[in-house]
Scaffold this active site. Sequence first.
Site, PDB file in Angstrom:
ATOM      1  N   LYS A 259       0.859  -1.194   0.000  1.00 38.82           N
ATOM      2  CA  LYS A 259       0.000   0.000   0.000  1.00 38.82           C
ATOM      3  C   LYS A 259       0.890   1.237   0.000  1.00 38.82           C
ATOM      4  O   LYS A 259       1.678   1.447   0.922  1.00 38.82           O
ATOM      5  CB  LYS A 259      -0.901  -0.002   1.234  1.00 38.82           C
ATOM      6  CG  LYS A 259      -1.704   1.285   1.441  1.00 38.82           C
ATOM      7  CD  LYS A 259      -2.406   1.290   2.800  1.00 38.82           C
ATOM      8  CE  LYS A 259      -3.034   2.644   3.096  1.00 38.82           C
ATOM      9  NZ  LYS A 259      -3.622   2.711   4.457  1.00 38.82           N
ATOM     10  N   ASP A 264      -2.385  10.667   3.303  1.00 40.79           N
ATOM     11  CA  ASP A 264      -3.780  10.294   3.538  1.00 40.79           C
ATOM     12  C   ASP A 264      -4.471  11.347   4.402  1.00 40.79           C
ATOM     13  O   ASP A 264      -4.326  11.350   5.623  1.00 40.79           O
ATOM     14  CB  ASP A 264      -3.865   8.920   4.205  1.00 40.79           C
ATOM     15  CG  ASP A 264      -5.306   8.469   4.407  1.00 40.79           C
ATOM     16  OD1 ASP A 264      -6.200   9.046   3.760  1.00 40.79           O
ATOM     17  OD2 ASP A 264      -5.522   7.527   5.195  1.00 40.79           O
ATOM     18  N   LYS A 271      -9.795  13.198   8.268  1.00 34.66           N
ATOM     19  CA  LYS A 271      -9.184  12.922   9.559  1.00 34.66           C
ATOM     20  C   LYS A 271      -9.179  14.176  10.421  1.00 34.66           C
ATOM     21  O   LYS A 271      -9.315  15.296   9.919  1.00 34.66           O
ATOM     22  CB  LYS A 271      -7.745  12.431   9.371  1.00 34.66           C
ATOM     23  CG  LYS A 271      -7.622  11.093   8.670  1.00 34.66           C
ATOM     24  CD  LYS A 271      -6.169  10.678   8.529  1.00 34.66           C
ATOM     25  CE  LYS A 271      -6.024   9.365   7.774  1.00 34.66           C
ATOM     26  NZ  LYS A 271      -6.532   8.224   8.537  1.00 34.66           N
ATOM     27  N   ARG A 345      -7.637  -0.341   1.455  1.00 36.81           N
ATOM     28  CA  ARG A 345      -8.175  -1.625   0.974  1.00 36.81           C
ATOM     29  C   ARG A 345      -8.620  -1.527  -0.476  1.00 36.81           C
ATOM     30  O   ARG A 345      -8.611  -2.520  -1.203  1.00 36.81           O
ATOM     31  CB  ARG A 345      -9.327  -2.069   1.871  1.00 36.81           C
ATOM     32  CG  ARG A 345     -10.554  -1.189   1.813  1.00 36.81           C
ATOM     33  CD  ARG A 345     -11.435  -1.307   3.031  1.00 36.81           C
ATOM     34  NE  ARG A 345     -10.742  -0.871   4.226  1.00 36.81           N
ATOM     35  CZ  ARG A 345     -11.306  -0.807   5.444  1.00 36.81           C
ATOM     36  NH1 ARG A 345     -12.570  -1.141   5.597  1.00 36.81           N
ATOM     37  NH2 ARG A 345     -10.621  -0.396   6.479  1.00 36.81           N
TER      38      ARG A 345
END
Length: 493
Positions: A259, A264, A271, A345
């Site tokens: 990954k 992110d 977040k 994922r």
Amino acid sequence: MNFQINKESKQPIETLVIGLPDHINQLNDVKYYDESMTDQLETLKQHHIIGSSVGKVSSTMFYINNQPKRLLTVGLGNLKNLSYQQLLKVWGHTFQYIKAEHINEAELLLDTFISKYNHPSEVAKAFGLQSEQAIYQFDNYKSDKKAPYQLNISIQTTHKDIDSYIQEGQQLGQSINLARELSQMPPNILTPKYFAEEIDDHFKESEVTVDIKDAETIVSEGFGLLHAVGKGSVNGPRLITMTYNGGKKDEAPLALVGKGITYDSGGYSIKSKMGMQTMKFDMCGAANVVGMIDSIAKLRLPVNVVGIIASAENMINEASMKPDDVFTALNGETVEMLNSDAEGRMVLGDAVFYATQFQPHLILDFATLTGAAVVALGEDKAAAFHSHAENEINSLLDTARAVDEKVFELPVTETEGQLIKKSDVADLVNHTNGHGKALFAAAFITHFSGQTPHIHFDIAGPATINRATFKGPKGPTGYMIPTVIEWMKQQYK
């Protein structure tokens, strides 16, 4: 570190390093230039000038042939109980002390670290590994950076092939540090494009070939999940494939998948301001795959390997994916995206299915994936999940214990297999609001490998550490590189 074996130095070396067990009689008579040191060591130990607790470094002065020398002793504890983890501690503390004291030349009596209770190769490999790993530092962006530390060490030993074992350990340490280097790079520099270029440059003069799919190719070839994650950033995604063919031509490869989310933000499922800090490390799984491939190539292992990295930035703009969107994966299935912060994922789904096109005998994937794995196991342990790979996961877990990495198996059950299909509008869904989120994520990823044996490693906890240890500074750790390399050496002899 530069080292030489059993060679006399033209100039006297002022620092001597020896191992010191609890019971000195566990060693043979300790001699230096034919002069016994055993009685002196016993006296110094009895007066608590030097100590033998594992990893304790003591410094004092002693005389050999009426010439003063600095003596560094390193505690070994009871040699009967000296484990591999303790060997790493011994050598880690040794190199960290030597560096902190600005010692550039030293002489080492290696036989004082070796006994009938351990093998010379184990001691030497740990020595080589820690000479690289334990004193790593990342100061690329400091304006007051210091000159690179260089240690020249003269090793005295009666054992054979020590140099090759040390070099093997050094090569592993260098590969771990490569992964650390990539992981530490700030995200305004390490974009998916730059990440791909760094990998390509690194393997230019090696037996590893690199193929890079850019954002346009990713769209045209149908990597719908990777595209969905990356399309919200001006820095488009990349799919990076590294190929090493060291085995027989018709031998099925091992697939290593990482990954590579270079930053992110969480996307529209954003977040918190504290949660966003350190999210440059969301590509540690990919960096560690690069380190594994690097080590495999350096060791010239007789195996065919394909390494696949799905790299993207998970950012926010008018093109970003949003909850309720539906995307088509590379395998043709549709995925309802309910949480944009469950992006890892998704990119791994496409990458894992792509890996099956190489017809591997086993897929291993590595990802800083879920906080749930950390809740379940703690920050210092990785979670492992398998699909059709019971024998392989058991041998990998055994190897992890042997090389001092904490990895524990968690299940993927029929429950999670059903939950990932619980969408009213698509074939699959990327998120659950229930418990067992690490299991859900593992079920989602392993769904894309079909019947191919597959082990998923969630390294969200141990991919980074927040304090220095005998293995090196705080920050990225290169987790799972030692386990995978040692396992491969055993599997592909």
